[in-house]
Design a protein around this motif. Structure first.
Motif, mmCIF file in Angstrom:
data_model
loop_
_atom_site.group_PDB
_atom_site.id
_atom_site.type_symbol
_atom_site.label_atom_id
_atom_site.label_comp_id
_atom_site.label_asym_id
_atom_site.label_seq_id
_atom_site.Cartn_x
_atom_site.Cartn_y
_atom_site.Cartn_z
ATOM 1 N N UNK A 118 0.838 -1.207 0.000
ATOM 2 C CA UNK A 118 0.000 0.000 0.000
ATOM 3 C C UNK A 118 0.871 1.255 0.000
ATOM 4 N N UNK A 119 1.882 1.245 0.848
ATOM 5 C CA UNK A 119 2.781 2.408 0.962
ATOM 6 C C UNK A 119 3.464 2.672 -0.385
ATOM 7 N N UNK A 120 4.014 1.611 -0.979
ATOM 8 C CA UNK A 120 4.732 1.778 -2.249
ATOM 9 C C UNK A 120 3.781 2.212 -3.369
ATOM 10 N N UNK A 121 2.623 1.570 -3.466
ATOM 11 C CA UNK A 121 1.671 1.934 -4.525
ATOM 12 C C UNK A 121 1.162 3.352 -4.330
ATOM 13 N N UNK A 122 0.904 3.721 -3.079
ATOM 14 C CA UNK A 122 0.403 5.066 -2.790
ATOM 15 C C UNK A 122 1.384 6.121 -3.275
ATOM 16 N N UNK A 123 2.673 5.895 -2.997
ATOM 17 C CA UNK A 123 3.692 6.862 -3.416
ATOM 18 C C UNK A 123 3.865 6.814 -4.938
ATOM 19 N N UNK A 124 3.914 5.592 -5.468
ATOM 20 C CA UNK A 124 4.106 5.402 -6.918
ATOM 21 C C UNK A 124 3.023 6.139 -7.724
ATOM 22 N N UNK A 125 1.783 6.140 -7.204
ATOM 23 C CA UNK A 125 0.650 6.709 -7.952
ATOM 24 C C UNK A 125 0.273 8.115 -7.488
ATOM 25 N N UNK A 126 1.069 8.681 -6.584
ATOM 26 C CA UNK A 126 0.633 9.902 -5.884
ATOM 27 C C UNK A 126 0.295 11.056 -6.832
ATOM 28 N N UNK A 127 0.978 11.164 -7.952
ATOM 29 C CA UNK A 127 0.703 12.302 -8.856
ATOM 30 C C UNK A 127 -0.385 11.989 -9.872
ATOM 31 N N UNK A 128 -0.918 10.782 -9.815
ATOM 32 C CA UNK A 128 -1.951 10.391 -10.788
ATOM 33 C C UNK A 128 -3.353 10.758 -10.309
ATOM 34 N N UNK A 129 -3.472 11.117 -9.015
ATOM 35 C CA UNK A 129 -4.809 11.372 -8.459
ATOM 36 C C UNK A 129 -5.405 10.139 -7.808
ATOM 37 N N UNK A 130 -4.765 8.991 -7.988
ATOM 38 C CA UNK A 130 -5.272 7.755 -7.367
ATOM 39 C C UNK A 130 -4.606 7.605 -5.999
ATOM 40 N N UNK A 131 -5.440 7.409 -4.976
ATOM 41 C CA UNK A 131 -4.912 7.257 -3.617
ATOM 42 C C UNK A 131 -5.008 5.792 -3.182
ATOM 43 N N UNK A 132 -4.003 5.353 -2.441
ATOM 44 C CA UNK A 132 -3.986 3.961 -1.959
ATOM 45 C C UNK A 132 -3.672 3.989 -0.465
ATOM 46 N N UNK A 133 -4.590 3.491 0.342
ATOM 47 C CA UNK A 133 -4.404 3.480 1.790
ATOM 48 C C UNK A 133 -4.783 2.124 2.362
ATOM 49 N N UNK A 134 -4.272 1.851 3.551
ATOM 50 C CA UNK A 134 -4.631 0.622 4.265
ATOM 51 C C UNK A 134 -5.307 1.000 5.584
ATOM 52 N N UNK A 135 -6.116 0.078 6.084
ATOM 53 C CA UNK A 135 -6.694 0.249 7.420
ATOM 54 C C UNK A 135 -6.150 -0.869 8.304
ATOM 55 N N UNK A 136 -5.569 -0.462 9.434
ATOM 56 C CA UNK A 136 -5.114 -1.445 10.417
ATOM 57 C C UNK A 136 -6.271 -1.660 11.387
ATOM 58 N N UNK A 137 -7.142 -2.613 11.035
ATOM 59 C CA UNK A 137 -8.265 -2.878 11.936
ATOM 60 C C UNK A 137 -7.751 -3.458 13.245
ATOM 61 N N UNK A 138 -8.250 -2.905 14.348
ATOM 62 C CA UNK A 138 -8.093 -3.551 15.646
ATOM 63 C C UNK A 138 -9.257 -4.514 15.813
ATOM 64 N N UNK A 139 -9.516 -4.951 17.049
ATOM 65 C CA UNK A 139 -10.614 -5.888 17.251
ATOM 66 C C UNK A 139 -11.975 -5.235 16.988
ATOM 67 N N UNK A 140 -12.605 -5.649 15.901
ATOM 68 C CA UNK A 140 -13.931 -5.140 15.534
ATOM 69 C C UNK A 140 -14.950 -6.210 15.943
ATOM 70 N N UNK A 141 -16.059 -5.763 16.466
ATOM 71 C CA UNK A 141 -17.070 -6.699 17.001
ATOM 72 C C UNK A 141 -17.715 -7.488 15.866
ATOM 73 N N UNK A 142 -17.223 -8.688 15.617
ATOM 74 C CA UNK A 142 -17.823 -9.586 14.625
ATOM 75 C C UNK A 142 -18.051 -10.934 15.315
ATOM 76 N N UNK A 143 -18.955 -11.754 14.776
ATOM 77 C CA UNK A 143 -19.191 -13.067 15.392
ATOM 78 C C UNK A 143 -17.899 -13.890 15.488
ATOM 79 N N UNK A 144 -17.016 -13.796 14.481
ATOM 80 C CA UNK A 144 -15.773 -14.585 14.508
ATOM 81 C C UNK A 144 -14.866 -14.121 15.651
ATOM 82 N N UNK A 145 -14.777 -12.801 15.854
ATOM 83 C CA UNK A 145 -13.966 -12.269 16.950
ATOM 84 C C UNK A 145 -14.516 -12.733 18.290
ATOM 85 N N UNK A 146 -15.840 -12.609 18.439
ATOM 86 C CA UNK A 146 -16.480 -13.029 19.689
ATOM 87 C C UNK A 146 -16.240 -14.501 19.959
ATOM 88 N N UNK A 147 -16.335 -15.318 18.878
ATOM 89 C CA UNK A 147 -16.199 -16.771 19.029
ATOM 90 C C UNK A 147 -14.814 -17.129 19.553
#
Ligand SMILES: NC(=O)c1ccc[n+]([C@@H]2O[C@H](COP(=O)([O-])OP(=O)(O)OC[C@H]3O[C@@H](n4cnc5c(N)ncnc54)[C@H](O)[C@@H]3O)[C@@H](O)[C@H]2O)c1
Length: 240
Positions: A150-179
């Motif tokens: 994501x970091x490399x693509x974001x920088x590589x494409x930065x002048x094209x107008x296309x943005x690339x980001x990642x989300x570092x999800x922490x523990x989100x309340x889902x049935x799998x997490x609860x289980x």
């Protein structure tokens, strides 16, 4: 476009995008009905990914946002000392190769859409930013690689107008997490001492963060890994 759309977070994002007026295409390896158009594809298979993007752009004429939600936690993924090569490869395919292929074949269509722009958002994990005695190491290594891609693509494409980001999800309340915590009595109490806010994130909060990254409100944000973890990765000690 939401890849891995049957995921619990994927569905919450599909609902949020729909409420915002987007035409949502949902893709998953399993049969489903998420999105205005629901497609089935193995996102770790290059010909299927190519065909899927080709079909979407032929049908809808444009592509504006790619949210790569797909991922997999495998029950056989533990310490690297105990994990089989088969499990390692399965986990890399679902978490990393799929995102590589989605970016490789999806981003050219963002470049073709007028005005050139668009947003790519890749699902990663707070576990890739911390060492952990109990890490599923194939998973955390794959998510860390997603952040670097994501970091490399974001920088590589930065002048094209296309943005690339990642989300570092922490523990989100889902049935799998609860289980996970229901199967291990006491485990949640042990974890909560490291969680500054002392709670799971909600699906609405997860979908809201993705909507922010998809929108022009985040227009100056690219190549970033946004921690959505209630402060876990920034905390040394936490409130009582
Ligand atoms: N839920 C959490 O608390 C949490 C925490 C950290 C990171 N994450 C990450 O966030 C993302 C979303 O989480 P979620 O809870 O919605 O996940 P989920 O496991 O519910 O959904 C993942 C989806 O990806 C699909 N998928 C996997 N491999 C695929 C492939 N090769 N081709 C097509 N589809 C494929 C699965 O069928 C599934 O529908 C995942 O990448 C996950 O690793 C979640």
């Amino acid at each position: 476009m939401i890849n891995g759309a049957v995921g619990v977070i994927g569905q919450a994002v599909a609902e949020r995008f729909s409420r915002e007026g987007a035409v949502v295409v949902g893709v998953d390896k399993v049969e489903h009905s998420v999105g205005d158009r629901s497609m089935r594809a193995d996102l770790a298979d290059e010909p299927q990914v190519e065909a899927m993007y080709d079909a979407v752009v032929r049908e809808h004429g444009r592509l504006d946002v790619i949210y790569n939600n797909m991922g997999l936690m495998d029950a056989g993924d533990h310490s690297a000392l105990d994990t089989s090569l088969e499990t390692w490869r399965r986990v890399q395919d679902a978490n990393l190769t799929s995102i590589f292929l989605s970016c490789k074949h999806g981003i050219p269509y963002l470049r073709d859409t007028e005005p050139v722009g668009g947003s790519v958002i890749n699902a990663a994990s707070f576990l890739s930013a911390l060492g952990s005695a109990t890490a599923p190491m194939a998973y955390t290594a794959a998510k860390a690689a997603v952040v670097q891609l994501t970091r490399d693509l974001g920088v590589h494409l930065a002048r094209s107008g296309i943005r690339v980001n990642a989300v570092l999800f922490g523990p989100i309340e889902t049935p799998a997490q609860r289980a996970v915590f229901d199967r291990n009595p006491g485990a949640l109490d042990k974890r909560l001492v490291h969680w500054p806010m002392g709670r799971f994130g909600t699906l609405d909060e997860a979908a809201g963060a993705i909507a922010f990254l998809a929108s022009d409100d985040s227009g100056f944000l690219t190549a970033a890994a946004l921690p959505l973890d209630g402060g876990i990765t920034e905390a040394f000690t936490v409130p009582d």
